[in-house]
Design a protein around this motif. Structure first.
Motif, PDB file in Angstrom:
ATOM      1  N   PRO A 165       0.835  -1.205   0.000  1.00  0.00           N
ATOM      2  CA  PRO A 165       0.000   0.000   0.000  1.00  0.00           C
ATOM      3  C   PRO A 165       0.873   1.260   0.000  1.00  0.00           C
ATOM      4  O   PRO A 165       2.008   1.239   0.502  1.00  0.00           O
ATOM      5  N   GLU A 166       0.351   2.322  -0.526  1.00  0.00           N
ATOM      6  CA  GLU A 166       1.115   3.562  -0.664  1.00  0.00           C
ATOM      7  C   GLU A 166       1.715   4.053   0.652  1.00  0.00           C
ATOM      8  O   GLU A 166       2.895   4.446   0.682  1.00  0.00           O
ATOM      9  N   PRO A 167       0.986   4.062   1.786  1.00  0.00           N
ATOM     10  CA  PRO A 167       1.604   4.519   3.041  1.00  0.00           C
ATOM     11  C   PRO A 167       2.822   3.689   3.442  1.00  0.00           C
ATOM     12  O   PRO A 167       3.808   4.236   3.938  1.00  0.00           O
ATOM     13  N   LEU A 168       2.743   2.375   3.224  1.00  0.00           N
ATOM     14  CA  LEU A 168       3.878   1.518   3.566  1.00  0.00           C
ATOM     15  C   LEU A 168       5.043   1.740   2.609  1.00  0.00           C
ATOM     16  O   LEU A 168       6.207   1.661   3.011  1.00  0.00           O
ATOM     17  N   ARG A 169       4.739   2.019   1.338  1.00  0.00           N
ATOM     18  CA  ARG A 169       5.811   2.324   0.391  1.00  0.00           C
ATOM     19  C   ARG A 169       6.542   3.601   0.802  1.00  0.00           C
ATOM     20  O   ARG A 169       7.770   3.693   0.675  1.00  0.00           O
ATOM     21  N   GLU A 170       5.797   4.572   1.296  1.00  0.00           N
ATOM     22  CA  GLU A 170       6.419   5.819   1.727  1.00  0.00           C
ATOM     23  C   GLU A 170       7.335   5.589   2.931  1.00  0.00           C
ATOM     24  O   GLU A 170       8.438   6.130   3.001  1.00  0.00           O
ATOM     25  N   ILE A 171       6.870   4.772   3.877  1.00  0.00           N
ATOM     26  CA  ILE A 171       7.711   4.453   5.039  1.00  0.00           C
ATOM     27  C   ILE A 171       8.962   3.713   4.589  1.00  0.00           C
ATOM     28  O   ILE A 171      10.080   4.013   5.018  1.00  0.00           O
ATOM     29  N   GLY A 172       8.776   2.752   3.705  1.00  0.00           N
ATOM     30  CA  GLY A 172       9.906   1.971   3.221  1.00  0.00           C
ATOM     31  C   GLY A 172      10.951   2.805   2.514  1.00  0.00           C
ATOM     32  O   GLY A 172      12.140   2.458   2.517  1.00  0.00           O
ATOM     33  N   GLY A 173      10.532   3.913   1.921  1.00  0.00           N
ATOM     34  CA  GLY A 173      11.485   4.763   1.215  1.00  0.00           C
ATOM     35  C   GLY A 173      12.551   5.357   2.109  1.00  0.00           C
ATOM     36  O   GLY A 173      13.609   5.780   1.618  1.00  0.00           O
ATOM     37  N   TYR A 174      12.313   5.380   3.420  1.00  0.00           N
ATOM     38  CA  TYR A 174      13.275   5.946   4.363  1.00  0.00           C
ATOM     39  C   TYR A 174      14.192   4.888   4.995  1.00  0.00           C
ATOM     40  O   TYR A 174      15.056   5.243   5.804  1.00  0.00           O
ATOM     41  N   LEU A 175      14.007   3.643   4.653  1.00  0.00           N
ATOM     42  CA  LEU A 175      14.788   2.573   5.274  1.00  0.00           C
ATOM     43  C   LEU A 175      16.085   2.317   4.510  1.00  0.00           C
ATOM     44  O   LEU A 175      16.102   2.364   3.274  1.00  0.00           O
ATOM     45  N   PRO A 176      17.178   2.035   5.223  1.00  0.00           N
ATOM     46  CA  PRO A 176      18.463   1.806   4.554  1.00  0.00           C
ATOM     47  C   PRO A 176      18.422   0.679   3.530  1.00  0.00           C
ATOM     48  O   PRO A 176      18.996   0.798   2.441  1.00  0.00           O
ATOM     49  N   LEU A 177      17.745  -0.421   3.865  1.00  0.00           N
ATOM     50  CA  LEU A 177      17.765  -1.578   2.972  1.00  0.00           C
ATOM     51  C   LEU A 177      17.081  -1.274   1.643  1.00  0.00           C
ATOM     52  O   LEU A 177      17.397  -1.896   0.627  1.00  0.00           O
ATOM     53  N   THR A 178      16.168  -0.313   1.633  1.00  0.00           N
ATOM     54  CA  THR A 178      15.492   0.051   0.391  1.00  0.00           C
ATOM     55  C   THR A 178      16.499   0.516  -0.655  1.00  0.00           C
ATOM     56  O   THR A 178      16.380   0.182  -1.845  1.00  0.00           O
ATOM     57  N   GLN A 179      17.496   1.247  -0.223  1.00  0.00           N
ATOM     58  CA  GLN A 179      18.526   1.713  -1.152  1.00  0.00           C
ATOM     59  C   GLN A 179      19.344   0.547  -1.689  1.00  0.00           C
ATOM     60  O   GLN A 179      19.719   0.518  -2.862  1.00  0.00           O
ATOM     61  N   GLY A 180      19.603  -0.427  -0.838  1.00  0.00           N
ATOM     62  CA  GLY A 180      20.316  -1.616  -1.297  1.00  0.00           C
ATOM     63  C   GLY A 180      19.511  -2.406  -2.307  1.00  0.00           C
ATOM     64  O   GLY A 180      20.039  -2.863  -3.326  1.00  0.00           O
ATOM     65  N   VAL A 181      18.215  -2.582  -2.025  1.00  0.00           N
ATOM     66  CA  VAL A 181      17.340  -3.292  -2.966  1.00  0.00           C
ATOM     67  C   VAL A 181      17.285  -2.543  -4.294  1.00  0.00           C
ATOM     68  O   VAL A 181      17.347  -3.151  -5.372  1.00  0.00           O
TER      69      VAL A 181
END
Length: 232
Positions: free
Chosen positions: A179-195
């Motif tokens: 869901p969009e709210p969870l995608r927004e939260i995930g955008g701030y996580l370090p692992l997101t950049q690795g993925v």
């Protein structure tokens, strides 16, 4: 150098004897790929599962190992020998990388050979992304080990950090499915950049920003761990 090589081999052997670690880092991601074989975009899962392998080893397994070494006074005893505690830390990183590469090779082999996923478009960029993502996870893991008073606490803290991160960062499932709210939260996580770095290098459009962000996280995490880590 001989001491580092000997310790690295010993750490690999110890990790391979931990059946849970061996399963979740080497076999589990490939099993997940098989379970998702009916997905329309199966290839989207592969870079995320590579990041999952690294997160399991670096954020969940490594902190408990290092905290247990400190709790059992292993690091303090090493400080009185020609083999420094820093050598043990380096050997642990090397062992984690060996296990991660084994899991990644099995995952990539199954994806390409069994399911016809296209090979990485930029192998060199993918290798760099893999190594940087690994070092980032290890830096986070060392921070957890530094602040955890005991091995059990480090294990629990690692799981608390790892599980939300792999789901929100696109490691467990592609972020398109969130869901969009969870995608927004995930955008701030370090692992997101690795993925993102792994995914872009696999599919052929690597951009420098994820690599730079991951590198910055490595530097900051290493500095924090070095500042607060207790050897005994």
């Amino acid at each position: 150098m001989k001491a580092l090589a000997h310790l690295s081999v010993s750490e690999v052997r110890l990790l391979s004897r931990e059946l849970s670690t061996l399963f979740f880092m080497v076999a589990f991601p490939a099993m997940l790929l098989v379970l998702n074989a009916g997905s329309d975009r199966l290839e989207l899962f592969v870079p995320g599962y590579l990041a999952m392998i690294l997160a399991i080893g670096g954020i969940s397994t490594l902190p408990a190992i290092m905290a247990s070494y400190r709790e059992r006074k292993v690091l303090r005893r090493l400080a009185t020998t020609p083999v420094s505690p820093l050598t043990l830390l380096t050997a642990q990183i090397a062992a984690q990388l060996v296990m991660a590469v084994a899991g990644a090779a099995i995952l990539a082999g199954v994806a390409v050979a069994a399911f016809g996923v296209a090979p990485p478009a930029h192998p060199a960029a993918l290798t760099l992304a893999f190594v940087l993502c690994a070092l980032m996870c290890y830096a986070i893991g060392f921070v957890i080990a530094a602040v955890a008073p005991r091995a059990r606490t480090a294990e629990l803290m690692g799981m608390v950090v790892m599980f939300p991160m792999i789901f929100l960062a696109g490691a467990a499932i592609p972020r398109e499915g969130l869901p969009e709210p969870l995608r927004e939260i995930g955008g701030y996580l370090p692992l997101t950049q690795g993925v993102t770095a792994l995914r872009e290098s696999w599919f052929g459009a690597p951009a420098p920003m994820p690599y730079l962000v991951v590198s910055a996280i490595i530097v900051v995490g290493t500095a924090i761990a070095a500042a607060v880590f207790r050897w005994e």
